[in-house]
Design an enzyme around this catalytic site. Sequence first.
Site, PDB file in Angstrom:
ATOM      1  N   GLU A 103       0.631  -1.749   0.082  1.00  0.00           N
ATOM      2  CA  GLU A 103      -0.094   0.094  -0.048  1.00  0.00           C
ATOM      3  C   GLU A 103       0.690   1.467  -0.158  1.00  0.00           C
ATOM      4  O   GLU A 103       1.110   2.070   0.860  1.00  0.00           O
ATOM      5  CB  GLU A 103      -1.018   0.344   1.620  1.00  0.00           C
ATOM      6  CG  GLU A 103      -1.981   1.119   1.476  1.00  0.00           C
ATOM      7  CD  GLU A 103      -2.732   1.440   2.499  1.00  0.00           C
ATOM      8  OE1 GLU A 103      -2.915   0.372   3.479  1.00  0.00           O
ATOM      9  OE2 GLU A 103      -3.595   2.476   2.599  1.00  0.00           O
TER      10      GLU A 103
ATOM     11  N   LYS B 248      -2.172  -1.689  -3.555  1.00  0.00           N
ATOM     12  CA  LYS B 248      -3.444  -1.160  -2.876  1.00  0.00           C
ATOM     13  C   LYS B 248      -3.083   0.405  -2.508  1.00  0.00           C
ATOM     14  O   LYS B 248      -2.398   0.625  -2.176  1.00  0.00           O
ATOM     15  CB  LYS B 248      -3.185  -2.026  -0.798  1.00  0.00           C
ATOM     16  CG  LYS B 248      -5.005  -0.741  -0.413  1.00  0.00           C
ATOM     17  CD  LYS B 248      -4.699  -1.102   0.758  1.00  0.00           C
ATOM     18  CE  LYS B 248      -5.384  -0.198   1.801  1.00  0.00           C
ATOM     19  NZ  LYS B 248      -6.768  -1.060   3.122  1.00  0.00           N
TER      20      LYS B 248
HETATM   21  P1  13P Z   1      -9.296   3.476   4.017  1.00  0.00           P
HETATM   22  O1  13P Z   1     -10.532   2.808   3.065  1.00  0.00           O
HETATM   23  O2  13P Z   1     -10.356   4.682   5.280  1.00  0.00           O
HETATM   24  O3  13P Z   1      -8.797   5.364   3.413  1.00  0.00           O
HETATM   25  O4  13P Z   1      -8.489   2.434   4.817  1.00  0.00           O
HETATM   26  C1  13P Z   1      -7.973   1.968   4.147  1.00  0.00           C
HETATM   27  C2  13P Z   1      -7.000   1.036   4.870  1.00  0.00           C
HETATM   28  O5  13P Z   1      -6.260   0.589   4.787  1.00  0.00           O
HETATM   29  C3  13P Z   1      -5.527   2.326   4.886  1.00  0.00           C
HETATM   30  O6  13P Z   1      -4.539   2.058   5.488  1.00  0.00           O
END
Ligand code: 13P
Length: 357
Positions: free
Chosen positions: A177, A219
């Site tokens: 991510e 992500k």
């Molecule tokens: P949000 O969808 O609230 O941004 O959270 C996703 C997430 O896992 C952030 O690390």
Amino acid sequence: MNTQTLEETARMMVADGKGLLAIDESTTTCNKRFAKFDIPQTAEAHRQYRQLIVDTPGLNESISGAILFDETIRQKKDCETPFAAGLAAIGILPGIKVDLGAKPMACFPGEKVTDGLDGLRPRLAEYVQMGARFAKWRAVIAIGSRMPSMGCIKANAHALARYAALCQEVGLVPVVEPEVLMEGSHTLEVCSEVTERVLRAVFRELYSQRVKLEGMILKPNMVLPGLSCAHQESVEEIADATVACLLRSVPAAVPGIAFLSGGQTGELACARLSAINIRYKSRLPWQVSFSFGRAIQEPALSIWNGKPRNVLDAQESLYHRAKCARAAHLGSYSLTVEANHEQSDALHATGIYASAK
Ligand code: 13P
């Protein structure tokens, strides 16, 4: 490393119509959100809230995996079943956030680098013992004057790749991510340019650390104008910009892209994801799905408000938001889907809902 299992798990995580639910807020973040509603900021309140979520009847129709926080994976539901086992029993893969948070980066004022590589190998082994099937590590990249720097992008990309390799070593699918934040007055074009630069750096590092792209999930953020940018593009323009950026920077071997919501409302996040799938699904090499936290949870948290009597209403809302995200993955989200607050068959079947109303 069993490559085949990794690949199968990764594909299950983004199977048609399914996506991930992030309920891995750190203690600090969870407490901040609870404070807004005067909900007690205790481990027991966190447990009750997470139990409400995972016990939502019919959640597995839309959710393939749930990302837990360290505290939660060590907790049990009222029935004494650990959270990970409870999720597995309903066909939802248990996942775990393993980074230790984004910390100020030395010599790079205003920028952050994510902590957590020290001691990660034994921590991952413990999470596997607890039933985790995948993991998550979040890097944050801010856009601002002379930001992001190449030093910040490189440090975060390297940490993501080292984490991903360690995950695959023990059979956990890494959710990678790199989040380019929405805060700022930058344009859509700037977000696109930064996101592309970040993703290229991330995949360069993943390649050099020998991460199997077939056994991971990306992500990312959607390509969006900054929150305070005067011009906010349409849903379709955002879909076009996001897909163009991803096509330039994400290898086709990656099985799935699962967007974070990043503070978008549930409605907007779903409309934008749906537009991507409506316009491009048949032409994309990867599944394009969701890994939403706030965009699925937000209304449920305010409805629950820490009160046991509100649990069923909160679950109805959560089920609905997850169903909308499912529709967005399928490219069938619409105002009608949004307005149709059907209860899950499973919730109906309990008979509890009708009698409680
Ligand atoms: P949000 O969808 O609230 O941004 O959270 C996703 C997430 O896992 C952030 O690390």
